[in-house]
Design a protein around this motif. Structure first.
Motif: not given
Length: 286
Positions: A247-254, A256-264
């Protein structure tokens, strides 16, 4: 009610998540984001105390902030909740709800919407001290004077992500790294939805290994409200199942996803399509 929630929990534990490859923190099977729109006073009265009691942080998309609530929003930010942008005046299409003509999205241009977003960022920085903020589309409607403002907003870099209210069951099965961070889905809940319905949405996210973004407005009062008791029971249930749900804030989830997506912010499958392309969506990422 307790038996029903316990039975659903047992079923979740028996079912494997989808194999799309997203690894959530701490081995969780799904990511849950609790978001709250419109700076409703009942969020301060009921939602934040329930979240704080459970040790969970939420994301609050503010618009039309009341002077009387400023100090409480500052305190919410200081305690770890995310404050984010919902424009100054919450413009929506005529007929969505009763509003002055000047607030109708038909009366705006995309440039005027972006100006409101920029002005709201100033207020948010005064509340939380942060320079960057996310955004939620008021009413999920992006046509300002007949023109879509979301792509100009993307190009402006005024916000780090954008959430709407169009999450489908299929979205819960999607690889989160394929999501466009400027078009993040969310699912709105209001009464008569109870704790069981809220848990069921999380259950479907766990089956798919995906991201479930809840959208609340009033909590125990105000408009489009859920019952405060149902909200608290659901929050407590999430806190009791941290091994299953991150359970995360939207900022933290974003992040995490951006990190898995090479920051893009461009979805992984679209990045492949963008190679050598000159499409509008690819240009903005240069």
């Amino acid at each position: 009610m307790r038996w029903h929630l316990a039975a659903m929990t047992a079923l979740i534990a028996q079912q494997p998540a989808a194999g799309h490859g997203m690894d959530w923190p701490n081995g969780a099977r799904a990511a849950i984001v609790l978001t709250y729109d419109d700076a409703a006073p009942s969020q301060l009265d009921h939602a934040i105390p329930a979240l704080d009691s459970a040790g969970i942080k939420g994301t609050f998309f503010l618009s039309n902030v009341r002077q009387a609530d400023v100090e409480r929003w500052k305190a919410a930010a200081a305690s770890g909740h995310e404050l984010a942008n919902h424009t100054l005046n919450h413009p929506c299409l005529a007929g969505t709800f009763a509003m002055p003509a000047r607030q109708q999205l038909e009366q705006y241009t995309p440039e005027e919407v972006l100006q409101e977003v920029g002005q709201q960022n100033v207020l948010l920085t005064a509340l939380d001290g942060r320079r960057e903020h996310g955004f939620a589309v008021p009413c999920g409607q992006t046509l300002a004077g007949g023109e879509d403002y979301l792509e100009p907003l993307r190009q402006s870099k005024l916000v780090t992500y954008s959430r709407s209210i169009d999450q489908t069951d299929d979205d819960l099965q999607r690889d989160p790294s394929s999501l466009d961070l400027m078009r993040l889905p969310g699912r709105a809940f209001s009464s008569p939805a109870g704790a069981a319905q809220l848990v069921d949405f999380a259950d479907r996210a766990a089956k798919g290994g995906g991201l479930a973004v809840y959208v609340f407005h009033g909590v125990g009062g105000d408009h489009l409200s859920v019952a405060a008791g149902d909200h608290r029971r659901f929050v407590d249930w999430l806190a009791a199942h941290r091994e299953t749900y991150w359970v995360a804030t939207m900022r933290d989830a974003v992040e995490w996803i951006a990190g898995k997506n090479n920051g893009s912010a461009v979805p992984r499958n679209e990045k492949q399509d963008c190679a050598g392309a000159e499409s509008k969506g690819c240009k903005q990422e240069k």
